[in-house]
Enzyme design. Sequence first.
Site, short mmCIF file in Angstrom:
data_model
loop_
_atom_site.label_atom_id
_atom_site.label_comp_id
_atom_site.label_asym_id
_atom_site.label_seq_id
_atom_site.Cartn_x
_atom_site.Cartn_y
_atom_site.Cartn_z
N SER A 15 0.91 -1.15 -0.02
CA SER A 15 0.10 0.04 0.03
C SER A 15 0.89 1.21 -0.05
O SER A 15 2.00 1.22 0.33
CB SER A 15 -1.02 -0.03 1.16
OG SER A 15 -1.81 1.14 1.33
N ASP A 36 4.57 -7.75 3.34
CA ASP A 36 3.64 -7.20 4.13
C ASP A 36 2.50 -7.83 5.01
O ASP A 36 2.80 -9.03 4.91
CB ASP A 36 2.71 -6.15 2.93
CG ASP A 36 1.91 -4.90 3.56
OD1 ASP A 36 1.14 -4.89 4.66
OD2 ASP A 36 2.34 -3.97 3.14
N ASP A 57 4.35 -9.95 9.56
CA ASP A 57 4.21 -8.95 10.58
C ASP A 57 5.55 -8.30 11.02
O ASP A 57 6.14 -9.21 11.91
CB ASP A 57 3.17 -9.12 11.59
CG ASP A 57 3.01 -8.12 12.61
OD1 ASP A 57 3.90 -7.26 12.78
OD2 ASP A 57 1.91 -8.05 13.42
N VAL A 58 5.83 -7.24 10.71
CA VAL A 58 7.26 -6.94 11.26
C VAL A 58 7.64 -6.67 12.44
O VAL A 58 8.70 -6.55 12.91
CB VAL A 58 7.58 -5.57 10.25
CG1 VAL A 58 7.81 -5.89 8.65
CG2 VAL A 58 6.91 -4.37 10.92
N SER A 149 9.58 10.34 9.39
CA SER A 149 8.63 11.38 9.01
C SER A 149 8.99 12.68 9.62
O SER A 149 9.80 12.76 10.48
CB SER A 149 7.25 10.84 9.92
OG SER A 149 6.50 11.84 10.23
N TYR A 162 5.01 8.30 18.29
CA TYR A 162 5.29 8.24 16.79
C TYR A 162 6.61 9.01 16.67
O TYR A 162 7.60 8.59 15.95
CB TYR A 162 4.35 8.63 16.19
CG TYR A 162 4.29 8.65 14.69
CD1 TYR A 162 4.38 7.35 14.01
CD2 TYR A 162 4.38 9.81 13.94
CE1 TYR A 162 4.66 7.57 12.55
CE2 TYR A 162 4.27 9.69 12.35
CZ TYR A 162 4.34 8.39 11.67
OH TYR A 162 4.44 8.46 10.49
N PHE A 195 1.27 12.51 3.39
CA PHE A 195 1.10 12.04 2.00
C PHE A 195 -0.25 11.08 1.78
O PHE A 195 -0.76 10.65 2.62
CB PHE A 195 2.34 10.96 1.83
CG PHE A 195 3.42 11.62 1.13
CD1 PHE A 195 4.08 12.45 1.70
CD2 PHE A 195 3.78 11.08 -0.21
CE1 PHE A 195 5.31 13.17 1.10
CE2 PHE A 195 4.94 11.70 -0.70
CZ PHE A 195 5.59 12.93 -0.08
N THR A 197 -2.38 8.27 1.57
CA THR A 197 -2.05 6.80 1.35
C THR A 197 -2.97 6.33 2.17
O THR A 197 -4.09 6.89 2.88
CB THR A 197 -0.64 6.65 2.08
OG1 THR A 197 -0.65 7.01 3.42
CG2 THR A 197 0.61 7.32 1.26
N1 LIG Z 1 1.02 9.00 4.76
C1 LIG Z 1 1.91 9.92 5.56
O1 LIG Z 1 1.38 11.03 5.51
C2 LIG Z 1 2.95 9.58 6.33
C3 LIG Z 1 3.81 10.87 6.63
C4 LIG Z 1 5.29 10.33 7.27
C5 LIG Z 1 5.46 8.93 7.44
N2 LIG Z 1 4.75 8.22 6.97
C6 LIG Z 1 5.20 6.75 7.22
O2 LIG Z 1 5.39 6.33 5.76
C7 LIG Z 1 5.09 4.80 5.98
C8 LIG Z 1 4.29 4.50 4.92
O3 LIG Z 1 2.90 4.67 5.26
P1 LIG Z 1 1.79 4.95 4.15
O4 LIG Z 1 1.46 6.32 4.56
O5 LIG Z 1 2.49 4.51 2.75
O6 LIG Z 1 0.82 4.05 4.61
P2 LIG Z 1 -0.09 2.86 4.12
O7 LIG Z 1 -1.12 2.61 5.37
O8 LIG Z 1 -0.58 3.17 2.86
O9 LIG Z 1 1.04 1.71 4.00
C9 LIG Z 1 1.58 1.13 4.97
C10 LIG Z 1 1.92 -0.50 4.69
O10 LIG Z 1 2.63 -0.98 5.65
C11 LIG Z 1 2.01 -2.07 6.23
N3 LIG Z 1 2.28 -2.47 7.64
C12 LIG Z 1 1.90 -1.67 8.67
N4 LIG Z 1 2.16 -2.50 9.70
C13 LIG Z 1 2.65 -3.61 9.51
C14 LIG Z 1 3.25 -4.50 10.19
N5 LIG Z 1 3.24 -4.67 11.20
N6 LIG Z 1 3.83 -5.49 9.26
C15 LIG Z 1 4.01 -5.56 8.06
N7 LIG Z 1 3.48 -4.59 7.17
C16 LIG Z 1 2.83 -3.61 8.10
C17 LIG Z 1 0.60 -1.95 6.03
O11 LIG Z 1 -0.21 -3.24 5.77
C18 LIG Z 1 0.64 -1.01 4.62
O12 LIG Z 1 0.61 -1.85 3.40
C19 LIG Z 1 4.79 4.29 7.61
O13 LIG Z 1 6.09 4.17 8.29
C20 LIG Z 1 4.38 5.94 7.91
O14 LIG Z 1 4.46 6.09 9.37
C21 LIG Z 1 3.70 8.41 6.19
#
Ligand SMILES: NC(=O)c1ccc[n+]([C@@H]2O[C@H](COP(=O)([O-])OP(=O)(O)OC[C@H]3O[C@@H](n4cnc5c(N)ncnc54)[C@H](O)[C@@H]3O)[C@@H](O)[C@H]2O)c1
Length: 256
Positions: A15, A36, A57-58, A149, A162, A195, A197
């Site tokens: 994702s 994932d 699950d990480v 982040s 966080y 972002f 997402t």
């Molecule tokens: N979207 C934002 O605004 C934003 C901003 C700053 C940082 N981030 C960081 O970016 C990264 C990506 O997130 P995203 O925005 O693409 O979100 P997203 O939810 O679209 O994707 C995150 C993916 O990580 C997987 N995931 C979550 N927990 C997991 C686990 N325990 N084991 C395996 N997989 C796991 C989810 O299943 C998902 O497919 C994250 O680390 C998030 O903290 C996001």
Amino acid sequence: MEIKGKKAVVFGGASGMGRATAELLAARGADVAVLDRPVSAGAEVAAALGGSFHPVDVTDFAATEEALATAVEALGGLHVSVTTAGGGSVKRTLGKDGPHDLDSFRRVLDLNAVATFNISRLAAVHMSRNEPEDPETTGERGVIVNTSSIAAFEGQIGQVAYSAAKAAIAGMSLTMARDLGSLGIRVVAIAPSLFETGATEKIPAERLASLVKDAAFPRRLGRPEEYAKLALAVIDNPMLNGQCLRLDAGQRFGPK
Ligand SMILES: NC(=O)c1ccc[n+]([C@@H]2O[C@H](COP(=O)([O-])OP(=O)(O)OC[C@H]3O[C@@H](n4cnc5c(N)ncnc54)[C@H](O)[C@@H]3O)[C@@H](O)[C@H]2O)c1
């Protein structure tokens, strides 16, 4: 590092930013494994880009080691590790119900900081077995891209766990890069602003608009493919190492 023909794993690749990175890596000629959660769309995403899916699950650190080994075996090696799996919780240091509990603080640290470090240290083992690229070009064995982040630097109210976890990911970049430099393995973290997402899809539009209103330009959410472009630029450019790169349109989070 030349991307074409390289072997890459993307944790969180089902994702958002991870998915966009897995897709761009495949489009640029890398062999990609998506790792994932079992409940994710990882199987469909991997099938669409011609790669393999490895459910994990990480936060299960031993299972992560096994899943990575299986992915590397399927790929036939490892040059690139991208980790975007992560997430947070909303709780103040001291709220109406008392102080922040330590269990949820630890869970957020585990999901982001410990899991990212676990993946990085294990990916480094596989990368260390590579023949280095020609020293006349880059002499590299591997590249690790992790996800911080901007909350690592300007955490908002309620983001204390966080922020701490993402600051750990930013902070480990230089030290790991130094630890792994003699092996020709680079480590870079990317710190996105907000972002578009899976992580932000449930936030109401007016709240999102108020959160990006202070960006310099463009005043909008980032797009997953913009993260992917930076991840690939990091992999491509051997001089990018040991730092956390903000990807934020000049945004600085306020307290709320
Ligand atoms: N979207 C934002 O605004 C934003 C901003 C700053 C940082 N981030 C960081 O970016 C990264 C990506 O997130 P995203 O925005 O693409 O979100 P997203 O939810 O679209 O994707 C995150 C993916 O990580 C997987 N995931 C979550 N927990 C997991 C686990 N325990 N084991 C395996 N997989 C796991 C989810 O299943 C998902 O497919 C994250 O680390 C998030 O903290 C996001």
